[in-house]
Design an enzyme around this catalytic site. Structure first.
Site, PDB file in Angstrom:
ATOM      1  N   TYR A  47       0.860  -1.188   0.000  1.00  0.00           N
ATOM      2  CA  TYR A  47       0.000   0.000   0.000  1.00  0.00           C
ATOM      3  C   TYR A  47       0.895   1.236   0.000  1.00  0.00           C
ATOM      4  O   TYR A  47       1.838   1.316   0.785  1.00  0.00           O
ATOM      5  CB  TYR A  47      -0.898   0.005   1.240  1.00  0.00           C
ATOM      6  N   GLU A  49      -0.199   4.972  -0.556  1.00  0.00           N
ATOM      7  CA  GLU A  49      -0.905   6.228  -0.805  1.00  0.00           C
ATOM      8  C   GLU A  49       0.076   7.395  -0.812  1.00  0.00           C
ATOM      9  O   GLU A  49       0.960   7.490   0.035  1.00  0.00           O
ATOM     10  CB  GLU A  49      -1.966   6.466   0.269  1.00  0.00           C
ATOM     11  N   ASP A 193      -6.653  13.354 -25.517  1.00  0.00           N
ATOM     12  CA  ASP A 193      -6.727  11.981 -25.040  1.00  0.00           C
ATOM     13  C   ASP A 193      -6.184  11.103 -26.173  1.00  0.00           C
ATOM     14  O   ASP A 193      -6.873  10.845 -27.153  1.00  0.00           O
ATOM     15  CB  ASP A 193      -8.170  11.627 -24.698  1.00  0.00           C
ATOM     16  N   THR A 219      -4.421   5.865 -22.062  1.00  0.00           N
ATOM     17  CA  THR A 219      -4.336   4.557 -21.435  1.00  0.00           C
ATOM     18  C   THR A 219      -2.938   4.022 -21.707  1.00  0.00           C
ATOM     19  O   THR A 219      -2.174   4.575 -22.501  1.00  0.00           O
ATOM     20  CB  THR A 219      -5.371   3.591 -22.022  1.00  0.00           C
ATOM     21  N   LYS A 222      -3.868  -0.837 -25.293  1.00  0.00           N
ATOM     22  CA  LYS A 222      -4.075  -0.520 -26.713  1.00  0.00           C
ATOM     23  C   LYS A 222      -2.733  -0.567 -27.467  1.00  0.00           C
ATOM     24  O   LYS A 222      -1.961  -1.496 -27.281  1.00  0.00           O
ATOM     25  CB  LYS A 222      -4.795   0.821 -26.872  1.00  0.00           C
ATOM     26  N   ARG A 228      -3.408  -2.590 -18.325  1.00  0.00           N
ATOM     27  CA  ARG A 228      -4.549  -1.679 -18.306  1.00  0.00           C
ATOM     28  C   ARG A 228      -4.321  -0.626 -17.233  1.00  0.00           C
ATOM     29  O   ARG A 228      -4.108  -0.939 -16.065  1.00  0.00           O
ATOM     30  CB  ARG A 228      -5.849  -2.450 -18.056  1.00  0.00           C
TER      31      ARG A 228
END
Length: 426
Positions: A47, A49, A193, A219, A222, A228
């Site tokens: 974790y 953050e 984008d 992204t 692709k 992803r």
């Protein structure tokens, strides 16, 4: 602990499905074994953050180095001055930009969803359309190209605070310079984008929007062929969200706004195993072989589009500059919907997706079109000589989509073809 079988059986079935079929969904690709290994690594246990050097948890020394390496590679890949590699998806990257640059109810301008735009560029069921005032521009019915005259008229008349370029089903290059000019004229932020053509852009085969736009999102799957996820980038020239242009090279204010919009604004802890996989993909994209791969993606798409047109299909805009094409079925098979066509092709192990075409006469649930793309089959090793053969197989299915015997015959040929193109090392 009981040994898991059901999930791994399903994963095995999906692996077999991917191996035996022709994958033509334009937004899909096959990652390398290195990317898979990084994504399935022990980094999923951590974790973290916050950002490197400024975490809310201890024990982040190693993941800090991983994330810094990912940022360094991404900056090098696109010549960016600022990057954020934490967004979980492209839509969340877009949401962070909206949160950093706009206030609820502000007006923005993006490409019409039914003309190739993306859900997060103003759909009324998406955050972008629910929280903000979305306006759209179109493509021209005459040639299927973006109507830049309409874009400029609407921008000057409505004075949106943000203009978006980019699409999920548009096969042509963008005139970024023209959009930037009108954005500067009205004091708007210009966002691109580049999710679909990001790999082609990284290889230098299409224009790099980081040189034109104030903010760029993407992204990492692709054409970029990573896991992803999403990313945000900036060059060194941008206005702050209140309209005043900051000095060139002064990215600190906006970078802080974007960072805080990602965390804690729109998501919590980053997926460090996915960031590691992104880092691997960025490293792969920096290698000379990646450009060779992207050149083949482009060649395959151009040949496939021509093969469709030679058989009488209508390709929106008359061809492609990138990796994808949008086929309007109405001129050749006026009664055939995209929904029926997709189902029949999937049954033949040819995977594509139904898609709205500009000025479509059908609903988004039926559609009159299909979208095809070449990134995944190019990763498998198929070259341009196979594209007419693939189009022939597609056409055979669409000629008789209700015939199980026809579909079975095509499926057998598809499976035989793809057996010659192994996919996974494991």
């Amino acid at each position: 602990m009981q040994k898991e079988t059901e999930v791994f059986d399903l994963i095995g079935r999906e692996r077999e499905r991917q191996m035996r079929g022709i994958e033509l969904i334009a937004s899909e690709n096959f990652v390398s074994d290195q990317v898979l290994a990084a994504m399935g690594s022990v980094l999923t246990n951590k974790y973290a953050e916050g950002y490197p050097g400024h975490r809310y948890y201890g024990g982040c020394e190693v993941v800090d180095q991983v994330e810094e390496l990912a940022r360094t590679r991404l900056k090098q890949l696109y010549g960016a001055a600022y990057v954020n590699v934490q967004p979980h998806s492209g839509a969340q990257a877009n949401m962070a930009v909206f949160m950093a640059c706009l206030q609820a109810g502000d007006t923005f301008l993006g490409l019409n969803l039914s003309h190739g735009g993306h859900l997060s560029h103003g759909s009324p069921v998406n955050f972008s359309g629910l929280m903000f005032h979305a306006l759209d521009y179109s493509v021209k019915e005459s040639d299927g190209l973006v109507d830049y005259d309409e874009l400029e008229r609407k921008a000057r008349a409505e004075r949106p605070k943000l203009i978006i370029a980019g699409a999920s089903a548009y096969s042509r290059e963008w005139d970024y310079a023209r959009i930037r000019k009108v954005a500067d004229e009205i004091g708007a932020i210009f966002m691109v984008d580049m999710a679909h053509p990001a790999g082609l852009i990284a290889a230098g085969l299409l224009k790099n929007p980081v040189k034109y736009a104030h903010i760029v999102t993407s992204t990492t799957h692709k054409t970029l062929r990573g896991p992803r996820g999403g990313i945000i980038l900036m060059g060194e020239d941008f206005p702050n969200p209140w309209g005043k242009t900051t000095p060139k090279g002064e990215v600190k204010m906006m970078s802080a706004l974007l960072d805080s919009a990602v965390f804690p604004g729109t998501q919590g802890g980053p997926l460090e195993h996915v960031i590691a996989a992104k880092c691997v993909a960025f490293g792969e994209a920096l290698q000379p072989e990646f450009k060779t791969y992207q050149q083949q993606v482009q060649k395959n798409a151009a040949v496939m589009a021509k093969a469709f047109m030679d058989k009488g299909y209508n390709i929106i805009s008359g061809g492609t500059d990138n990796h994808c094409m949008l086929v309007d079925l109405r001129n050749k098979y006026p009664e055939l919907t995209g929904k029926v066509a997709e189902k029949a092709l999937v049954a033949a192990d040819i995977t594509t997706n139904k898609n709205m075409v500009p000025f479509d006469s059908r609903s988004p649930f039926q559609t009159s079109g299909l979208r095809f793309g070449t990134p995944a089959i190019t990763t498998r090793g198929l070259k341009e000589d196979k594209m007419p053969e693939i189009v022939e197989l597609i056409d055979r299915v669409l000629q008789n989509p209700d015939s199980e015997a026809n579909i079975a015959a095509v499926r057998a040929e598809v499976n035989k073809m793809m057996a010659d193109y192994p996919l996974f090392a494991w």
